[in-house]
Scaffold this active site. Structure first.
Site, mmCIF file in Angstrom:
data_model
loop_
_atom_site.group_PDB
_atom_site.id
_atom_site.type_symbol
_atom_site.label_atom_id
_atom_site.label_comp_id
_atom_site.label_asym_id
_atom_site.label_seq_id
_atom_site.Cartn_x
_atom_site.Cartn_y
_atom_site.Cartn_z
ATOM 1 N N CYS A 80 2.129 -0.507 -22.183
ATOM 2 C CA CYS A 80 1.834 0.179 -20.922
ATOM 3 C C CYS A 80 2.736 -0.289 -19.775
ATOM 4 C CB CYS A 80 0.377 -0.011 -20.547
ATOM 5 S SG CYS A 80 -0.109 -1.727 -20.376
ATOM 6 N N GLU A 117 1.337 -10.118 -22.398
ATOM 7 C CA GLU A 117 2.340 -10.073 -21.332
ATOM 8 C C GLU A 117 2.870 -11.461 -20.978
ATOM 9 O OE1 GLU A 117 0.629 -8.171 -17.887
ATOM 10 O OE2 GLU A 117 -1.304 -9.123 -18.161
ATOM 11 N N ASP A 142 5.477 -7.720 -17.142
ATOM 12 C CA ASP A 142 5.320 -9.169 -17.035
ATOM 13 C C ASP A 142 5.969 -9.889 -18.208
ATOM 14 O OD1 ASP A 142 4.030 -9.887 -14.612
ATOM 15 O OD2 ASP A 142 2.244 -8.840 -15.320
ATOM 16 N N HIS A 144 0.825 -1.214 0.000
ATOM 17 C CA HIS A 144 0.000 0.000 0.000
ATOM 18 C C HIS A 144 0.853 1.255 0.000
ATOM 19 C CE1 HIS A 144 -3.459 -2.364 2.030
ATOM 20 N NE2 HIS A 144 -3.354 -2.582 0.748
HETATM 21 C C1 PEP Z 1 2.783 -5.129 -17.163
HETATM 22 O O1 PEP Z 1 2.818 -6.308 -16.790
HETATM 23 O O2 PEP Z 1 3.663 -4.597 -17.860
HETATM 24 C C2 PEP Z 1 1.672 -4.251 -16.754
HETATM 25 C C3 PEP Z 1 1.515 -3.068 -17.292
HETATM 26 O O3 PEP Z 1 0.849 -4.695 -15.799
HETATM 27 P P1 PEP Z 1 1.224 -4.796 -14.250
HETATM 28 O O4 PEP Z 1 2.505 -4.052 -14.048
HETATM 29 O O5 PEP Z 1 0.082 -4.206 -13.520
HETATM 30 O O6 PEP Z 1 1.362 -6.261 -14.050
HETATM 31 MG MG MG Z 2 1.097 -7.268 -15.950
#
Ligand code: PEP
Ligand code: MG
Length: 756
Positions: free
Chosen positions: A672, A601, A625, A360
């Site tokens: 992203c 991912e 990921d 958190h």
């Molecule tokens: C990622 O895996 O790159 C992603 C954007 O999702 P998270 O970081 O929330 O797993």
């Molecule tokens: Mg991810």
């Protein structure tokens, strides 16, 4: 043998300090191996190997015998990085005699290196009078012993009981954790330690039950007020939704929860302080035994609450602290509520010994733009109060007592960052396009409302990833459909008419909800993301209903599915989304079917990209990921952080392949993961053809600046060049050099240029 190994390591682990630990090692190894001598040599700050403990040689030699690498038999073990096993040590050309040791009597010698993370920390030696070669089993035993002890010794060294160079004062030390929030902070450590120790409350009976319960209730009231005012103090910085965390704290104090349980024990005769600590410890043990990272997180909250109440019960009022202007708050387990204790404007950085980037406190730190490092397990935090600290939130490292040179270097980076941020404000209204007018929209990743506000200030053109699990994480139960609708509406409204890409609940892995435990040996390969929500359509359907309802009249929603590994998951999810959409139309909502996309991912999804692209409206690459799964490197494990190479050729090739697949099918593709927010990487991603780059608001102006400073043709040439390189480090260096050559040095991720 195995038992001896285990017990020795356990005893050493339990030792109070380094000296005791070394004494245990030499005595016990000598005993178990039936030798006449066992000694440990450790490297000191000057790089010499010093005899630190011995059982068998003269004690006066301890601290006096020093050998450089390569010098004597011990020094030879160091440079060879392998055991030396001799039946007649004196006959060896490297043998060096130290009269103070009295070792002339011992003929046979076995020395093994103590190696941790490729560094030789020291040498473990056994010696015997009898002229014989130690047998294979003995050598293997000592090697095993040393390998086990290496970690223990490294930890003890790191926690400050280092081999002291004579007369030395505090010297710079570096500690490694994982990044919680990026940025650089330089300041003074304030170690936040619990004011009351729950495990040290002695049993006490209570004389007057009613009076004791009244006293207990009075303390609870005080804590409730404290928590409320902490929430108030954070109000300006976090949104109402995020304050749910504080409500969860308050709920735990209710009669129906912990409060009632404690009152029951007081009625049976225990004093309030004892009853309270017992109840907290029992609950904490239950959470801890579940071995789920997020339940452990809950245990942290519980412990924090437990200590606050105990402080009142023990009438040890918390002394008003004086916080320096650039406070680096350090704690064994920082919790979100601790942030509220620092007066606004004084908090520069955060360091937590425990926790990960999903704790958190890290989530809040990112929203509040406070450089943070989590999981610095070797940090000797108790000794750091008042010391000078540098927090490198880019690399996830922390320096204590930095040298003037390092301080100067980081100070320059810090000032440049500040100036850069100011300078970049002017870019807010300018388009993100290259010199030759190639346009690439920059979106943001959000989770909290605080992220939205910052994103708008920095000129984001949409949301490429709204992590819906964040509001789920800050609660004590699943948010209701209506609660979700209200939260989603806020996000959609803030960005309308720009699009907001909402990812369906992505829990599992290292993100488990406190109220929805998932216990697995291998959580990153387990029940994660879409796998969970397809198994629980009631959760999925409520979330989709809430999203689509929230988009009524705005029509800027896009839905993104996480952790897709096969076609069936996409088909099943699309069917559920369409069902919700139809039902909402039937119920009279005037809504549109949102665009549906999948996250790429997992390596399987890379190879399926052509097929996936024909089934959905867009792809979005989760490079965090994808990198972890392609390289088989846990993204949260500081031990292997060096191997987590964002520019690994395998990652870049996968990314390029995904773009081709999406464009062949005529759909758009965004990225992203954190990679998109790295200015150097952003240039490559643009050249690869990504249609949208989505990043944290912090990085957006820098990325825009670098893209506005380069031509697309040049970016493409750079991409062609690095795609032929076989080595991730080489690629990173090439990109940094390119930014430097283009005069964009200041946009290189600061810490990468600082390797101390
Ligand atoms: C990622 O895996 O790159 C992603 C954007 O999702 P998270 O970081 O929330 O797993
Ligand atoms: Mg991810």
């Amino acid at each position: 043998m195995l038992n001896s190994l285990r017990t020795i390591v356990q005893e050493v682990n339990a030792a109070r300090d380094m000296k005791t630990a070394l004494a245990i090692i030499v005595t016990r190894v000598k005993q178990v191996m039936h030798t006449q001598v066992c000694s440990v040599y450790l490297r000191d700050a000057t790089g010499a190997y010093v005899l630190m403990a011995t059982d068998g040689l003269n004690q006066t030699a301890v601290g006096a015998v020093r050998l450089a690498a390569g010098e004597g038999l011990v020094g030879r073990v160091v440079v060879r990085e392998e055991p030396i096993n001799l039946e007649h040590a004196e006959a060896h050309p490297n043998y060096q005699y130290f009269p103070e040791t009295g070792e002339e009597r011992y003929s046979s010698f076995l020395g093994v290196p103590i190696i941790h993370h490729r560094k030789v920390l020291g040498v473990l030696v056994v010696q015997q009078i009898e002229q014989r070669r130690f047998d294979e089993g003995e050598e293997a035993f000592l090697v095993t012993m040393s390998a086990q002890l290496a970690g223990v010794i490294a930890h003890a060294e790191a926690t400050g009981v280092v081999v002291p160079a004579v007369g030395a004062k505090a010297t710079q030390a570096k500690f490694v954790g994982v990044s919680g929030a990026s940025g650089i902070a330089i300041g003074e450590a304030v170690v936040i330690a619990p004011s009351a120790d729950l495990r040290a409350v002695p049993y006490q009976a209570c004389a007057d039950v009613d009076a004791e319960i009244a006293f207990f209730q009075q303390c609870l009231t005080s804590v409730r007020e404290d928590i409320k005012s902490l929430g108030e103090q954070l109000k300006a910085r976090i949104n109402r939704e995020e304050q749910a965390l504080f409500d969860a704290y308050l709920a735990m104090l209710d009669d129906a929860s912990l409060g009632g349980e404690v009152a029951g024990r007081i009625r049976k005769g225990a004093a309030a302080a004892y009853a309270w600590s017992e109840v907290i410890i029992e609950h904490e043990n239950i959470f801890n035994s579940m071995s789920d990272p997020y339940l452990r997180e809950r245990a942290t909250d519980l412990r924090d609450l437990g200590r606050r109440v105990l402080a009142y019960l023990q009438a040890s009022n918390q002394n008003a602290r004086v916080y320096p202007d650039r406070t680096i708050l350090i704690g064994e387990e920082l919790t979100a509520s601790m942030l509220g204790e620092i007066p606004q404007g004084k908090l520069a950085g955060l360091v937590s010994v425990l926790g990960s980037s999903n704790s958190h406190v890290a989530i809040l730190a990112r929203a509040m733009d406070i450089p943070t490092v989590m999981g610095v397990v070797d940090l000797p935090f108790k000794q750091l109060n008042g010391r000078s600290i540098i927090v490198d939130g880019y690399k996830g490292s922390v320096y204590s007592d930095p040298s003037p040179a390092l301080r100067k270097q980081y100070k320059a980076i810090f000032l440049e960052e500040q100036a850069l941020v100011k300078g970049l404000e002017a870019l807010k209204h300018l388009p993100c396009q290259t010199i030759d007018k190639y346009r690439v929209p920059l979106f943001v990743n959000t989770g909290l409302m605080a992220d939205v506000l910052r994103s708008l200030e920095r000129g984001a053109e949409g949301v490429g990833l709204y992590r819906t699990e964040v509001p789920f994480l800050l609660r004590d139960r699943f948010p209701s459909e209506e609660e979700q609708r209200a939260i989603y509406r806020e996000q959609l409204e803030a960005f309308a008419p720009h699009s907001v890409t909402m990812r369906t609940l992505d829990i599992g892995g290292d993100k488990a909800l406190p109220y929805f435990p998932i216990e697995e040996d291998n959580p990153f390969l387990g029940w994660r993301g879409i796998r969970v929500t397809l198994d629980h359509p009631e959760i999925f359907l409520a979330q989709i209903r809430a999203m689509i309802k929230a988009s009524e009249g705005l029509d800027n929603l896009r839905i993104l599915l996480p952790m897709i590994t096969n076609i069936q998951e996409v088909d099943a999810s699309k069917a559920l989304i369409k069902r919700v959409y139809k039902e909402l139309l039937e119920e009279g909502y005037r809504v549109r079917l949102p665009a549906i996309g999948v996250m790429i991912e997992v390596p399987a999804a890379v190879y399926l990209a052509p097929e996936l692209s024909r089934r959905v409206d867009f792809l979005s690459v989760g490079s965090n990921d994808l990198t972890q799964y392609l390289l088989a490197v846990d993204r949260n494990n500081a031990q292997v952080a060096d191997l987590y190479q964002a520019f690994h050729p395998a990652v870049l090739r996968a990314l390029q392949y995904i773009v081709y697949a999406a464009h062949d099918a005529g759909i758009s593709v965004s990225i992203c993961g954190e990679l998109a927010g790295d200015p150097g990487a952003a240039v490559l991603l643009m050249a690869m053809g990504f249609d949208v780059l989505s990043m944290s608001a912090t990085n957006l102006p820098k990325v825009k600046s670098v893209i506005r400073g380069i031509t697309f043709a040049h970016a493409k040439r750079l991409l062609d060049e690095v795609m032929r390189m076989p080595n991730g480090d080489q690629i990173r260096q090439r990109i940094e050099q390119e930014l430097r050559d283009t005069g964009l040095t200041r946009l290189i991720r600061p810490a990468t240029s600082t390797d101390a």
